[in-house]
Design a protein around this motif. Structure first.
Motif, PDB file in Angstrom:
ATOM      1  N   GLU A   9      33.304  39.185  42.019  1.00  0.00           N
ATOM      2  CA  GLU A   9      32.600  37.922  42.209  1.00  0.00           C
ATOM      3  C   GLU A   9      31.478  38.231  43.196  1.00  0.00           C
ATOM      4  O   GLU A   9      31.733  38.656  44.327  1.00  0.00           O
ATOM      5  N   LYS A  32      34.193  38.573  46.422  1.00  0.00           N
ATOM      6  CA  LYS A  32      35.638  38.731  46.221  1.00  0.00           C
ATOM      7  C   LYS A  32      35.887  39.708  45.091  1.00  0.00           C
ATOM      8  O   LYS A  32      35.095  39.817  44.162  1.00  0.00           O
ATOM      9  N   HIS A  34      38.582  40.432  42.158  1.00  0.00           N
ATOM     10  CA  HIS A  34      39.646  39.776  41.406  1.00  0.00           C
ATOM     11  C   HIS A  34      40.228  40.742  40.379  1.00  0.00           C
ATOM     12  O   HIS A  34      39.608  41.754  40.045  1.00  0.00           O
ATOM     13  N   ARG A  49      39.727  34.747  32.009  1.00  0.00           N
ATOM     14  CA  ARG A  49      40.085  34.238  33.337  1.00  0.00           C
ATOM     15  C   ARG A  49      40.736  35.327  34.189  1.00  0.00           C
ATOM     16  O   ARG A  49      41.433  36.202  33.683  1.00  0.00           O
ATOM     17  N   THR A  50      40.512  35.230  35.495  1.00  0.00           N
ATOM     18  CA  THR A  50      41.179  36.132  36.428  1.00  0.00           C
ATOM     19  C   THR A  50      42.634  35.709  36.566  1.00  0.00           C
ATOM     20  O   THR A  50      43.031  34.637  36.091  1.00  0.00           O
ATOM     21  N   CYS A  52      43.961  34.595  39.126  1.00  0.00           N
ATOM     22  CA  CYS A  52      44.009  33.387  39.957  1.00  0.00           C
ATOM     23  C   CYS A  52      43.383  32.189  39.252  1.00  0.00           C
ATOM     24  O   CYS A  52      43.320  31.103  39.807  1.00  0.00           O
ATOM     25  N   LYS A  54      40.116  31.945  37.836  1.00  0.00           N
ATOM     26  CA  LYS A  54      38.652  31.804  37.823  1.00  0.00           C
ATOM     27  C   LYS A  54      38.066  32.358  36.530  1.00  0.00           C
ATOM     28  O   LYS A  54      38.583  33.308  35.957  1.00  0.00           O
ATOM     29  N   ASP A  55      36.950  31.783  36.115  1.00  0.00           N
ATOM     30  CA  ASP A  55      36.226  32.218  34.926  1.00  0.00           C
ATOM     31  C   ASP A  55      35.573  33.575  35.207  1.00  0.00           C
ATOM     32  O   ASP A  55      34.919  33.757  36.229  1.00  0.00           O
ATOM     33  N   THR A  56      35.736  34.532  34.307  1.00  0.00           N
ATOM     34  CA  THR A  56      35.174  35.875  34.502  1.00  0.00           C
ATOM     35  C   THR A  56      33.763  36.032  33.938  1.00  0.00           C
ATOM     36  O   THR A  56      33.150  37.070  34.100  1.00  0.00           O
ATOM     37  N   MET A  59      31.129  37.242  36.351  1.00  0.00           N
ATOM     38  CA  MET A  59      31.561  38.332  37.231  1.00  0.00           C
ATOM     39  C   MET A  59      31.181  39.677  36.639  1.00  0.00           C
ATOM     40  O   MET A  59      31.053  39.831  35.427  1.00  0.00           O
ATOM     41  N   CYS A  83      40.985  39.225  46.433  1.00  0.00           N
ATOM     42  CA  CYS A  83      41.493  37.874  46.261  1.00  0.00           C
ATOM     43  C   CYS A  83      42.997  37.877  46.548  1.00  0.00           C
ATOM     44  O   CYS A  83      43.750  38.583  45.866  1.00  0.00           O
ATOM     45  N   CYS A  86      45.105  36.796  43.353  1.00  0.00           N
ATOM     46  CA  CYS A  86      45.235  37.838  42.326  1.00  0.00           C
ATOM     47  C   CYS A  86      46.204  38.921  42.788  1.00  0.00           C
ATOM     48  O   CYS A  86      47.046  39.386  42.034  1.00  0.00           O
TER      49      CYS A  86
END
Length: 92
Positions: A9, A32, A34, A49-50, A52, A54-56, A59, A83, A86
């Motif tokens: 990120e 971050k 991830h 998605r990661t 955790c 989040k949208d990848t 990234m 993260c 993660c």
């Protein structure tokens, strides 16, 4: 053993040189680090998605690693920005 992809990120782009007279590229710093699962059927591609949530999409993709429990899943130079969510998913 699952395969994950390290994704970065990044901060918003900033000028590499502070002087407006000097032309230079843009430098982005890692905010971050991830972990994301690989895409279904594409072991070299990142899933959407990661771990955790989040949208990848925005990234930057890093190396793929196997979850073997012996070595960290992230590059050592980014240990301070991993993260925690993660990392917790991988450790369970």
């Amino acid at each position: 053993m699952s395969t994950i992809v390290v994704v970065y990120e990044l901060d918003k782009p900033v000028p590499a040189r502070p002087s407006p007279e000097i032309q230079g590229g843009e430098e982005r710093h890692v905010r971050k680090v991830h972990a994301a699962p690989t895409a279904p059927g594409e072991p070299a591609a990142t899933g959407p998605r990661t771990l955790c949530g989040k949208d990848t999409f925005a990234m930057e993709t890093g190396p793929s690693t196997a979850e073997d429990g012996g070595t960290p899943w992230y590059p050592a130079q980014y240990a301070s920005v991993v993260c925690p969510d993660c990392d917790a998913v991988i450790e369970t």
